[in-house]
Design a protein around this motif. Structure first.
Motif, PDB file in Angstrom:
ATOM      1  N   ILE A  20       0.864  -1.185   0.000  1.00 18.33           N
ATOM      2  CA  ILE A  20       0.000   0.000   0.000  1.00 18.33           C
ATOM      3  C   ILE A  20       0.900   1.235   0.000  1.00 18.33           C
ATOM      4  O   ILE A  20       1.806   1.347   0.827  1.00 18.33           O
ATOM      5  N   PRO A  21       0.656   2.181  -0.917  1.00 21.34           N
ATOM      6  CA  PRO A  21       1.485   3.390  -0.932  1.00 21.34           C
ATOM      7  C   PRO A  21       1.203   4.261   0.298  1.00 21.34           C
ATOM      8  O   PRO A  21       0.081   4.327   0.790  1.00 21.34           O
ATOM      9  N   VAL A  22       2.254   4.916   0.791  1.00 17.36           N
ATOM     10  CA  VAL A  22       2.145   5.838   1.920  1.00 17.36           C
ATOM     11  C   VAL A  22       2.464   7.234   1.388  1.00 17.36           C
ATOM     12  O   VAL A  22       3.514   7.449   0.785  1.00 17.36           O
ATOM     13  N   PHE A  23       1.540   8.151   1.618  1.00 20.02           N
ATOM     14  CA  PHE A  23       1.718   9.531   1.194  1.00 20.02           C
ATOM     15  C   PHE A  23       1.888  10.407   2.420  1.00 20.02           C
ATOM     16  O   PHE A  23       1.142  10.275   3.392  1.00 20.02           O
ATOM     17  N   VAL A  24       2.876  11.280   2.381  1.00 15.96           N
ATOM     18  CA  VAL A  24       3.111  12.232   3.458  1.00 15.96           C
ATOM     19  C   VAL A  24       2.958  13.618   2.862  1.00 15.96           C
ATOM     20  O   VAL A  24       3.650  13.978   1.908  1.00 15.96           O
ATOM     21  N   SER A  55      -1.775   2.304   6.928  1.00 15.72           N
ATOM     22  CA  SER A  55      -1.005   3.207   6.079  1.00 15.72           C
ATOM     23  C   SER A  55      -1.204   4.663   6.504  1.00 15.72           C
ATOM     24  O   SER A  55      -0.247   5.432   6.604  1.00 15.72           O
ATOM     25  N   LYS A  56      -2.448   5.049   6.771  1.00 16.07           N
ATOM     26  CA  LYS A  56      -2.743   6.426   7.195  1.00 16.07           C
ATOM     27  C   LYS A  56      -2.090   6.714   8.548  1.00 16.07           C
ATOM     28  O   LYS A  56      -1.528   7.794   8.756  1.00 16.07           O
ATOM     29  N   SER A  57      -2.137   5.753   9.454  1.00  8.82           N
ATOM     30  CA  SER A  57      -1.494   5.917  10.763  1.00  8.82           C
ATOM     31  C   SER A  57       0.015   6.122  10.601  1.00  8.82           C
ATOM     32  O   SER A  57       0.610   6.993  11.234  1.00  8.82           O
ATOM     33  N   LEU A  58       0.628   5.330   9.747  1.00  9.70           N
ATOM     34  CA  LEU A  58       2.060   5.466   9.466  1.00  9.70           C
ATOM     35  C   LEU A  58       2.346   6.840   8.880  1.00  9.70           C
ATOM     36  O   LEU A  58       3.289   7.530   9.285  1.00  9.70           O
ATOM     37  N   SER A  59       1.527   7.273   7.940  1.00  6.72           N
ATOM     38  CA  SER A  59       1.693   8.582   7.314  1.00  6.72           C
ATOM     39  C   SER A  59       1.615   9.709   8.348  1.00  6.72           C
ATOM     40  O   SER A  59       2.434  10.627   8.355  1.00  6.72           O
ATOM     41  N   ARG A  64       4.176  13.743  11.846  1.00 10.27           N
ATOM     42  CA  ARG A  64       4.443  14.231  13.209  1.00 10.27           C
ATOM     43  C   ARG A  64       5.944  14.305  13.475  1.00 10.27           C
ATOM     44  O   ARG A  64       6.444  15.295  14.018  1.00 10.27           O
ATOM     45  N   ILE A  65       6.669  13.301  13.064  1.00  7.22           N
ATOM     46  CA  ILE A  65       8.130  13.290  13.262  1.00  7.22           C
ATOM     47  C   ILE A  65       8.770  14.433  12.471  1.00  7.22           C
ATOM     48  O   ILE A  65       9.627  15.149  12.991  1.00  7.22           O
ATOM     49  N   HIS A  66       8.342  14.620  11.228  1.00 10.08           N
ATOM     50  CA  HIS A  66       8.889  15.715  10.411  1.00 10.08           C
ATOM     51  C   HIS A  66       8.571  17.064  11.050  1.00 10.08           C
ATOM     52  O   HIS A  66       9.435  17.948  11.109  1.00 10.08           O
ATOM     53  N   SER A  67       7.339  17.228  11.546  1.00  9.69           N
ATOM     54  CA  SER A  67       6.946  18.493  12.192  1.00  9.69           C
ATOM     55  C   SER A  67       7.763  18.729  13.451  1.00  9.69           C
ATOM     56  O   SER A  67       8.199  19.851  13.713  1.00  9.69           O
ATOM     57  N   ARG A  68       7.969  17.675  14.241  1.00 15.80           N
ATOM     58  CA  ARG A  68       8.753  17.807  15.472  1.00 15.80           C
ATOM     59  C   ARG A  68      10.197  18.208  15.153  1.00 15.80           C
ATOM     60  O   ARG A  68      10.763  19.098  15.788  1.00 15.80           O
ATOM     61  N   LEU A  71      10.213  21.837  14.130  1.00 16.51           N
ATOM     62  CA  LEU A  71      10.036  22.680  15.309  1.00 16.51           C
ATOM     63  C   LEU A  71      11.315  22.739  16.139  1.00 16.51           C
ATOM     64  O   LEU A  71      11.723  23.815  16.584  1.00 16.51           O
ATOM     65  N   GLU A  72      11.975  21.602  16.331  1.00 15.49           N
ATOM     66  CA  GLU A  72      13.230  21.584  17.085  1.00 15.49           C
ATOM     67  C   GLU A  72      14.289  22.438  16.393  1.00 15.49           C
ATOM     68  O   GLU A  72      15.037  23.156  17.043  1.00 15.49           O
ATOM     69  N   ARG A  73      14.354  22.353  15.073  1.00 13.80           N
ATOM     70  CA  ARG A  73      15.316  23.156  14.315  1.00 13.80           C
ATOM     71  C   ARG A  73      15.003  24.645  14.488  1.00 13.80           C
ATOM     72  O   ARG A  73      15.893  25.453  14.731  1.00 13.80           O
ATOM     73  N   GLU A  74      13.726  25.010  14.392  1.00 11.91           N
ATOM     74  CA  GLU A  74      13.312  26.404  14.578  1.00 11.91           C
ATOM     75  C   GLU A  74      13.632  26.883  15.995  1.00 11.91           C
ATOM     76  O   GLU A  74      14.075  28.017  16.186  1.00 11.91           O
ATOM     77  N   GLN A  75      13.417  26.029  16.989  1.00 10.31           N
ATOM     78  CA  GLN A  75      13.723  26.403  18.370  1.00 10.31           C
ATOM     79  C   GLN A  75      15.223  26.628  18.555  1.00 10.31           C
ATOM     80  O   GLN A  75      15.628  27.562  19.242  1.00 10.31           O
TER      81      GLN A  75
END
Length: 183
Positions: A20-24, A55-59, A64-68, A71-75
């Motif tokens: 199943i393809p995963v889209f982010v 698949s949606k849960s993985l996405s 969430r990991i990318h956003s975190r 955010l850490e980089r911005e902080q």
């Protein structure tokens, strides 16, 4: 074919697999692959309905990991900019009577790193020069009553040096009243 090559290279026996393809953020990211090893039964309708949910849960977790990380980089960048510019941030919690100070500010006030107490309004007033205290208290009340929702004040604050004696330094405090989005 690379999936099949991987399976053969690692001697993984399977009866069937679902890919199943995963889209982010709307962009293809990876395949979510479920393998059924040595089981003769077919995938049930219920199984097939769960796969897109996995698949949606993985996405969502990848997002969430990318956003975190962003955010850490911005902080880190914000903290670096504040440290290098001698600008210190703080927030006051009216209900708890606590300032949440940038740790660099408390170090500047003379508190050792990692030994910084909860900082109250009374503690702030105690370190303000006696001649500036009444003006600072009035200013603080105006902020809390939203009479002056933003502005600045110049006051002298006691900065403790290594030998614990107090030297007053001028600080310009710029402020902006924030409201809790829940209220």
């Amino acid at each position: 074919s690379s999936i099949m090559d991987f399976m053969q290279l690692n001697s993984i026996e399977y009866q069937s697999l679902v890919s199943i393809p995963v889209f982010v953020n709307g962009t293809f990211y990876a395949f979510f692959i479920i393998i059924r090893e040595r089981n003769q039964s077919l995938w049930s309708k219920e199984d097939m309905q769960l796969f897109p949910l996995f698949s949606k849960s993985l996405s969502l977790n990848i997002e969430r990991i990318h956003s975190r990380k962003k955010l850490e980089r911005e902080q880190r960048l914000t903290t670096l900019a504040l440290v290098k510019s001698d600008v210190y941030s703080w927030e006051y919690d009216v209900q708890r009577n606590l300032f949440y100070n940038n740790s660099s500010l408390l170090v500047r006030y003379g508190y050792p790193p990692n030994q910084q107490p909860p900082f109250t309004q009374e503690m702030l007033m105690d370190i303000i020069h006696p001649e500036d205290r009444q003006r600072a208290e009035e200013n603080f009340k105006n902020i809390l009553n939203v009479k002056e929702p933003d502005g600045s004040i110049q006051i002298r604050i006691c900065v403790k040096r290594g030998d614990k004696h107090c030297e007053y330094e001028w600080f310009e405090q710029k402020y902006m009243a924030l409201t809790d989005p829940k209220t």
